[in-house]
Motif scaffolding. Structure first.
Motif, PDB file in Angstrom:
ATOM      1  N   ILE A 206       0.678  -1.412  -0.293  1.00 20.73           N
ATOM      2  CA  ILE A 206      -0.470   0.193   0.045  1.00 20.73           C
ATOM      3  C   ILE A 206       0.935   1.330  -0.236  1.00 20.73           C
ATOM      4  CG2 ILE A 206      -1.743   1.695   1.440  1.00 20.73           C
ATOM      5  CD1 ILE A 206      -3.066  -0.906   2.456  1.00 20.73           C
ATOM      6  N   LEU A 207       0.946   2.255  -1.078  1.00 23.23           N
ATOM      7  CA  LEU A 207       1.298   3.442  -0.746  1.00 23.23           C
ATOM      8  C   LEU A 207       0.608   4.874  -0.114  1.00 23.23           C
ATOM      9  CD1 LEU A 207       2.261   3.487  -4.799  1.00 23.23           C
ATOM     10  CD2 LEU A 207       3.469   2.233  -2.627  1.00 23.23           C
TER      11      LEU A 207
ATOM     12  N   ASP B 294      -8.327   1.434   5.825  1.00 21.36           N
ATOM     13  CA  ASP B 294      -9.419   1.120   5.889  1.00 21.36           C
ATOM     14  C   ASP B 294     -10.293   0.475   5.147  1.00 21.36           C
ATOM     15  OD1 ASP B 294      -9.019   0.162   8.966  1.00 21.36           O
ATOM     16  OD2 ASP B 294      -9.702   2.163   9.236  1.00 21.36           O
ATOM     17  N   TRP B 295     -10.434   2.349   4.531  1.00 25.80           N
ATOM     18  CA  TRP B 295     -11.711   1.784   2.747  1.00 25.80           C
ATOM     19  C   TRP B 295     -11.180   1.734   2.076  1.00 25.80           C
ATOM     20  CZ3 TRP B 295      -9.243   3.461  -1.226  1.00 25.80           C
ATOM     21  CH2 TRP B 295     -10.700   3.842  -2.622  1.00 25.80           C
TER      22      TRP B 295
ATOM     23  N   GLU C  88     -12.722  -2.082  -0.050  1.00 23.71           N
ATOM     24  CA  GLU C  88     -12.987  -2.061  -1.550  1.00 23.71           C
ATOM     25  C   GLU C  88     -11.974  -3.382  -1.805  1.00 23.71           C
ATOM     26  OE1 GLU C  88     -14.405   0.385  -3.480  1.00 23.71           O
ATOM     27  OE2 GLU C  88     -15.228   1.182  -1.840  1.00 23.71           O
ATOM     28  N   LEU C  89     -10.851  -3.597  -0.872  1.00 23.48           N
ATOM     29  CA  LEU C  89     -10.474  -5.059  -1.426  1.00 23.48           C
ATOM     30  C   LEU C  89     -11.555  -6.141  -0.871  1.00 23.48           C
ATOM     31  CD1 LEU C  89      -7.308  -4.258  -0.693  1.00 23.48           C
ATOM     32  CD2 LEU C  89      -7.631  -4.077  -2.791  1.00 23.48           C
ATOM     33  N   ASN C  90     -12.193  -5.784  -0.139  1.00 26.07           N
ATOM     34  CA  ASN C  90     -13.432  -7.108  -0.044  1.00 26.07           C
ATOM     35  C   ASN C  90     -13.780  -6.958  -0.504  1.00 26.07           C
ATOM     36  OD1 ASN C  90     -10.896  -8.200   2.978  1.00 26.07           O
ATOM     37  ND2 ASN C  90     -11.599  -6.328   4.137  1.00 26.07           N
ATOM     38  N   ASN C  91     -14.771  -6.595  -0.550  1.00 25.96           N
ATOM     39  CA  ASN C  91     -15.896  -6.172  -1.872  1.00 25.96           C
ATOM     40  C   ASN C  91     -15.259  -6.903  -2.740  1.00 25.96           C
ATOM     41  OD1 ASN C  91     -17.163  -4.882   0.389  1.00 25.96           O
ATOM     42  ND2 ASN C  91     -16.779  -2.873  -0.560  1.00 25.96           N
TER      43      ASN C  91
ATOM     44  N   ASN D 203      -6.704 -10.224   0.641  1.00 26.31           N
ATOM     45  CA  ASN D 203      -5.014  -9.935   1.299  1.00 26.31           C
ATOM     46  C   ASN D 203      -4.549  -8.919   0.577  1.00 26.31           C
ATOM     47  OD1 ASN D 203      -1.860  -9.698   1.367  1.00 26.31           O
ATOM     48  ND2 ASN D 203      -2.402 -12.052   2.331  1.00 26.31           N
ATOM     49  N   VAL D 204      -3.714  -7.944   0.699  1.00 23.42           N
ATOM     50  CA  VAL D 204      -2.949  -6.824  -0.462  1.00 23.42           C
ATOM     51  C   VAL D 204      -1.651  -7.953  -1.312  1.00 23.42           C
ATOM     52  CG1 VAL D 204      -1.714  -4.477  -0.176  1.00 23.42           C
ATOM     53  CG2 VAL D 204      -3.558  -4.789   1.328  1.00 23.42           C
TER      54      VAL D 204
END
Length: 227
Positions: free
Chosen positions: A180-181, A193-194, A198-201, A206-207
């Protein structure tokens, strides 16, 4: 005039004219298609000429001999690649598809020693500021990138569509190489958190699964996972 100056003047003049002649004989390839092979050949040719001119023990005939021999070798390689297609990829390199059907091909980037930041620079040089616009991107053998945009991003003029101008935003890279940047994320006005929400949606827990992600105001989050 000093003998050394006269000698240097003659060698430089003859060398200059010989280089022009070599360029005419070989054509425009070395100028317009600077593949790794031609880059190396240009360096060596310049080195040969420079050493021949500034080394007092080397006369004019050696300058001309070096240029003639090197031009002959290049010309022979040209004939070889024209006659035997299998030698082209070895000597000239071959294009690589680094974005395929809208997705960045991580393996091709890795194979060509190209990272995502370098790819973005090459795309911007083609007036492409967002990866989401690209259907296909081909890394050419000379190091440039050819881009085919998705149909929805094809260039149209406002006269063509007769629409009012809309504000333009630069895309912000929020994930690169699985990291994450945070500075870019904060600049875009969003929190970690946002982003994770969004990724979970999208079914990404996992990033580290994400090779590249960008946010564009007025559009959705663009995700390119490792494939």
């Amino acid at each position: 005039m000093n003998t050394n100056f006269l000698h240097l003047t003659i060698e430089l003049t003859v060398g200059f004219m010989a280089l022009i002649l070599v360029t005419k004989i070989l054509g425009k390839t070395q100028i317009t298609q600077l593949t790794p092979f031609y880059f190396i050949s240009a360096l060596i040719l310049g080195e040969l000429l420079g050493n021949a001119i500034y080394d007092k023990e080397i006369g004019l005939k050696y300058v001309l001999y070096a240029l003639t021999l090197w031009a002959t070798l290049i010309f022979a390689i040209e004939l070889l690649t024209q006659k035997f297609k299998g030698t082209r990829s070895l000597l000239e390199g071959k294009p690589s598809i680094v974005i395929r059907d809208g997705y960045i091909d991580f393996q091709e980037l890795k194979k060509n020693r190209l990272d995502i930041n370098q790819l973005q620079i090459l795309l911007r040089k083609k007036d492409v500021f967002s990866v989401r616009e690209v259907a296909y991107a081909i890394l050419e053998s000379d190091g440039s990138v050819s881009v085919m945009k998705k149909s929805m991003y094809d260039s149209t003029t406002k006269q063509d569509i007769n629409a009012a101008p809309k504000p333009v935003f630069l895309p912000t890279t929020v994930i690169s190489d699985g990291e994450i940047l945070y500075d870019n994320l904060a600049e875009a006005g969003y929190s970690e958190d946002w982003l994770r929400s969004e990724l979970n949606n999208l079914g990404i827990v996992n990033v580290k699964q994400v090779f590249y992600a960008e946010w564009l105001e007025g559009d959705s989050l663009f995700i390119n996972s490792y494939r």
